[in-house]
Design a protein around this motif. Structure first.
Motif, mmCIF file in Angstrom:
data_model
loop_
_atom_site.group_PDB
_atom_site.id
_atom_site.type_symbol
_atom_site.label_atom_id
_atom_site.label_comp_id
_atom_site.label_asym_id
_atom_site.label_seq_id
_atom_site.Cartn_x
_atom_site.Cartn_y
_atom_site.Cartn_z
ATOM 1 N N ASN A 58 74.466 56.090 56.507
ATOM 2 C CA ASN A 58 75.676 56.770 56.034
ATOM 3 C C ASN A 58 75.925 56.394 54.582
ATOM 4 O O ASN A 58 75.277 55.511 54.051
ATOM 5 N N SER A 59 76.864 57.083 53.964
ATOM 6 C CA SER A 59 77.117 56.833 52.540
ATOM 7 C C SER A 59 78.425 56.090 52.301
ATOM 8 O O SER A 59 78.904 56.033 51.173
ATOM 9 N N CYS A 60 78.996 55.518 53.328
ATOM 10 C CA CYS A 60 80.194 54.700 53.184
ATOM 11 C C CYS A 60 79.748 53.239 53.252
ATOM 12 O O CYS A 60 79.486 52.713 54.332
ATOM 13 N N TYR A 61 79.637 52.599 52.090
ATOM 14 C CA TYR A 61 79.043 51.270 52.010
ATOM 15 C C TYR A 61 80.064 50.132 52.070
ATOM 16 O O TYR A 61 79.668 48.973 52.130
ATOM 17 N N ILE A 62 81.336 50.464 51.994
ATOM 18 C CA ILE A 62 82.376 49.442 52.051
ATOM 19 C C ILE A 62 83.464 49.900 53.010
ATOM 20 O O ILE A 62 83.605 51.088 53.280
ATOM 21 N N TYR A 63 84.214 48.950 53.507
ATOM 22 C CA TYR A 63 85.331 49.289 54.389
ATOM 23 C C TYR A 63 86.459 48.284 54.178
ATOM 24 O O TYR A 63 86.208 47.145 53.780
ATOM 25 N N PRO A 64 87.709 48.717 54.435
ATOM 26 C CA PRO A 64 88.826 47.775 54.352
ATOM 27 C C PRO A 64 88.727 46.818 55.545
ATOM 28 O O PRO A 64 88.681 47.255 56.692
ATOM 29 N N ALA A 65 88.641 45.522 55.259
ATOM 30 C CA ALA A 65 88.368 44.527 56.297
ATOM 31 C C ALA A 65 89.527 43.554 56.464
ATOM 32 O O ALA A 65 90.139 43.119 55.491
ATOM 33 N N CYS A 66 89.774 43.194 57.704
ATOM 34 C CA CYS A 66 90.777 42.180 58.025
ATOM 35 C C CYS A 66 90.307 40.833 57.472
ATOM 36 O O CYS A 66 89.141 40.454 57.646
ATOM 37 N N LYS A 67 91.200 40.109 56.821
ATOM 38 C CA LYS A 67 90.839 38.802 56.269
ATOM 39 C C LYS A 67 90.657 37.753 57.355
ATOM 40 O O LYS A 67 90.011 36.737 57.128
ATOM 41 N N LYS A 68 91.203 38.011 58.557
ATOM 42 C CA LYS A 68 91.096 37.045 59.650
ATOM 43 C C LYS A 68 89.871 37.277 60.529
ATOM 44 O O LYS A 68 89.169 36.345 60.867
ATOM 45 N N CYS A 69 89.623 38.542 60.929
ATOM 46 C CA CYS A 69 88.553 38.793 61.906
ATOM 47 C C CYS A 69 87.471 39.760 61.406
ATOM 48 O O CYS A 69 86.530 40.038 62.134
ATOM 49 N N PHE A 70 87.594 40.259 60.179
ATOM 50 C CA PHE A 70 86.635 41.167 59.533
ATOM 51 C C PHE A 70 86.549 42.548 60.171
ATOM 52 O O PHE A 70 85.673 43.333 59.824
ATOM 53 N N SER A 71 87.423 42.871 61.108
ATOM 54 C CA SER A 71 87.445 44.214 61.697
ATOM 55 C C SER A 71 87.964 45.219 60.679
ATOM 56 O O SER A 71 88.647 44.864 59.716
ATOM 57 N N ARG A 72 87.674 46.485 60.937
ATOM 58 C CA ARG A 72 88.128 47.557 60.054
ATOM 59 C C ARG A 72 89.649 47.677 60.156
ATOM 60 O O ARG A 72 90.207 47.677 61.239
#
Length: 130
Positions: free
Chosen positions: A17-31
């Protein structure tokens, strides 16, 4: 779940896919779920201001070794050297580029970035920790 870990030398066949980054939780790294002003983590409940959201790399690849094909996803700062910036800085660059170009799809990566990632990874051999 099998806890055996190992190394796999394989070549990248394609980028999934072409989405190489995502907003991540600082605690658990989930989207994170983002709206215009706030973010929320559905997994651990972490919330905050949308401007304070952190970003993380996620590169989904199809790879092949001598015998098999695999789908693999590479996460995190191990991709910083390949992109030359942190995921947070790349997100800012993409956001600025999309604003200047009038792009309305905020998840879209500029075509030039897609081409650069493809030329950097496709056909190259890497060692993956699995």
């Amino acid at each position: 779940m099998n806890s055996v870990r190992g190394l796999l030398a394989a070549s990248v066949i394609s980028i999934q896919n072409s989405c190489y980054i995502y907003p991540a939780c600082k605690k658990c790294f989930s989207r994170l779920i983002l709206d215009s002003r706030r973010f929320n983590c559905l997994k651990c409940g972490y919330t905050g201001e949308a401007n304070d959201a952190s970003y993380r790399y996620r590169l989904s690849l199809k790879i092949a070794d001598a015998n098999d094909l695999f789908d693999i996803t590479v996460f995190g700062s191990c991709l910083d050297p390949f992109f030359g910036v942190t995921a947070e800085n790349l997100q800012r660059y993409i956001q600025d580029f999309n604003q200047l170009s009038g792009e309305t799809n905020t998840d879209a990566s500029p075509g030039v970035l897609v081409q650069a990632v493809e030329s950097c990874f496709i056909g190259k051999r890497f060692i993956f920790g699995v």
